[in-house]
Design a protein around this motif. Structure first.
Motif, PDB file in Angstrom:
ATOM      1  N   PHE A  74      -1.614   7.007   1.654  1.00 43.45           N
ATOM      2  CA  PHE A  74      -2.266   6.605   2.901  1.00 43.45           C
ATOM      3  C   PHE A  74      -1.550   7.185   4.123  1.00 43.45           C
ATOM      4  O   PHE A  74      -2.184   7.607   5.090  1.00 43.45           O
ATOM      5  N   GLY A  75      -0.216   7.193   4.087  1.00 42.76           N
ATOM      6  CA  GLY A  75       0.556   7.708   5.210  1.00 42.76           C
ATOM      7  C   GLY A  75       0.305   9.176   5.454  1.00 42.76           C
ATOM      8  O   GLY A  75       0.068   9.604   6.585  1.00 42.76           O
ATOM      9  N   LYS A  76       0.343   9.972   4.399  1.00 41.17           N
ATOM     10  CA  LYS A  76       0.094  11.410   4.536  1.00 41.17           C
ATOM     11  C   LYS A  76      -1.298  11.656   5.110  1.00 41.17           C
ATOM     12  O   LYS A  76      -1.484  12.490   5.995  1.00 41.17           O
ATOM     13  N   ARG A  77      -2.282  10.924   4.624  1.00 43.28           N
ATOM     14  CA  ARG A  77      -3.654  11.102   5.111  1.00 43.28           C
ATOM     15  C   ARG A  77      -3.762  10.756   6.593  1.00 43.28           C
ATOM     16  O   ARG A  77      -4.419  11.463   7.359  1.00 43.28           O
ATOM     17  N   ALA A  78      -3.122   9.675   7.002  1.00 39.75           N
ATOM     18  CA  ALA A  78      -3.168   9.266   8.407  1.00 39.75           C
ATOM     19  C   ALA A  78      -2.473  10.297   9.296  1.00 39.75           C
ATOM     20  O   ALA A  78      -2.977  10.641  10.373  1.00 39.75           O
ATOM     21  N   VAL A  79      -1.329  10.801   8.845  1.00 41.26           N
ATOM     22  CA  VAL A  79      -0.617  11.825   9.603  1.00 41.26           C
ATOM     23  C   VAL A  79      -1.483  13.077   9.732  1.00 41.26           C
ATOM     24  O   VAL A  79      -1.558  13.683  10.803  1.00 41.26           O
ATOM     25  N   GLN A  80      -2.172  13.459   8.666  1.00 41.27           N
ATOM     26  CA  GLN A  80      -3.044  14.634   8.717  1.00 41.27           C
ATOM     27  C   GLN A  80      -4.122  14.478   9.798  1.00 41.27           C
ATOM     28  O   GLN A  80      -4.420  15.427  10.522  1.00 41.27           O
ATOM     29  N   ILE A  81      -4.702  13.308   9.886  1.00 43.18           N
ATOM     30  CA  ILE A  81      -5.738  13.072  10.909  1.00 43.18           C
ATOM     31  C   ILE A  81      -5.143  13.211  12.308  1.00 43.18           C
ATOM     32  O   ILE A  81      -5.734  13.852  13.186  1.00 43.18           O
ATOM     33  N   LEU A  82      -3.955  12.633  12.530  1.00 43.98           N
ATOM     34  CA  LEU A  82      -3.344  12.735  13.861  1.00 43.98           C
ATOM     35  C   LEU A  82      -2.885  14.151  14.180  1.00 43.98           C
ATOM     36  O   LEU A  82      -2.966  14.583  15.337  1.00 43.98           O
ATOM     37  N   LEU A  83      -2.399  14.893  13.178  1.00 43.70           N
ATOM     38  CA  LEU A  83      -2.019  16.288  13.425  1.00 43.70           C
ATOM     39  C   LEU A  83      -3.237  17.111  13.852  1.00 43.70           C
ATOM     40  O   LEU A  83      -3.163  17.902  14.797  1.00 43.70           O
ATOM     41  N   LYS A  84      -4.337  16.926  13.154  1.00 46.59           N
ATOM     42  CA  LYS A  84      -5.569  17.641  13.502  1.00 46.59           C
ATOM     43  C   LYS A  84      -5.992  17.312  14.940  1.00 46.59           C
ATOM     44  O   LYS A  84      -6.339  18.203  15.719  1.00 46.59           O
TER      45      LYS A  84
ATOM     46  N   TYR B  65       0.809  -1.225   0.000  1.00 46.29           N
ATOM     47  CA  TYR B  65       0.000   0.000   0.000  1.00 46.29           C
ATOM     48  C   TYR B  65       0.843   1.277   0.000  1.00 46.29           C
ATOM     49  O   TYR B  65       0.292   2.377   0.066  1.00 46.29           O
ATOM     50  N   ARG B  66       2.152   1.153  -0.078  1.00 48.28           N
ATOM     51  CA  ARG B  66       3.025   2.329  -0.065  1.00 48.28           C
ATOM     52  C   ARG B  66       2.900   3.117  -1.364  1.00 48.28           C
ATOM     53  O   ARG B  66       2.601   2.571  -2.409  1.00 48.28           O
TER      54      ARG B  66
END
Length: 191
Positions: free
Chosen positions: A112-122, A107-108
């Motif tokens: 997906f990684g950027k999206r997940a990081v965005q959720i955690l940053l928010k 899945y790399r």
């Protein structure tokens, strides 16, 4: 169980969803431990051979958000496990935190990684009142460095020759992002 309506769910976007790691997620953690190049970039070392008992213990220990390391499974919206992410090194007094992430090999490169990081940053900035995201990347980990830059992180420095692996010393590249920088980039002052 009844069907869940995710239309107003904080922990997802148009492509991925974060959920609590569950004890049955041990197998994904176990399989990822066999990807030595990816694990070396993540852990800055070669790990000992994985064991089923360690993988099961990891999934069990972090399944209830009871530690200072909040561990999530990343799923696509079809419910397929695509990796894991965690919020860690949370320092409530100083308002700092880090994020650890591993996307499964298949899945790399799909965002997906950027999206997940965005959720955690928010979550970290707007729900936990944290102020500064700090992370480091092992020299040569271009994919992670690019992703951090892509979410708005600034390279703040280099700690020279601090990790020994693969027969040599590697630098640690330091990145950071403040809440104000995040708001300016993504919300243009509307928060």
């Amino acid at each position: 169980m009844r069907n869940i309506d995710y239309n107003n769910y904080f922990w997802q976007d148009e492509v991925i969803r974060l959920r609590a790691i569950q004890p049955e997620d041990w197998e994904g953690h176990y399989i990822n431990r066999f990807d030595t190049p990816a694990r070396r970039l993540l852990e800055c070392a070669v790990e000992l051979p994985p064991t089923v008992s360690e993988a099961k213990s990891f999934a069990e220990n972090f399944s209830d958000f009871s530690s200072n390391r909040l561990v999530f499974t990343i799923e696509n919206l079809n419910g397929e496990n695509v990796g894991g992410i965690n919020l860690n090194s949370i320092d409530e007094r100083n308002g700092t935190f880090s994020i650890g992430i591993q996307i499964d090999r298949d899945y790399r490169g799909k965002g997906f990684g950027k999206r997940a990081v965005q959720i955690l940053l928010k979550y970290a900035f707007f729900e936990r009142r944290l102020n500064k995201f700090n992370d480091n990347v092992l020299e040569g980990n271009e994919a992670s460095a690019a992703m951090l830059r892509n979410v708005g992180c600034i390279q703040e420095g280099v700690c020279r020759q601090v990790f020994y692996t693969n027969g040599r010393y590697y630098d640690s590249i330091l990145f950071g992002l403040t809440k104000d920088e995040y708001v300016e980039r993504y919300y243009k002052g509307s928060v």
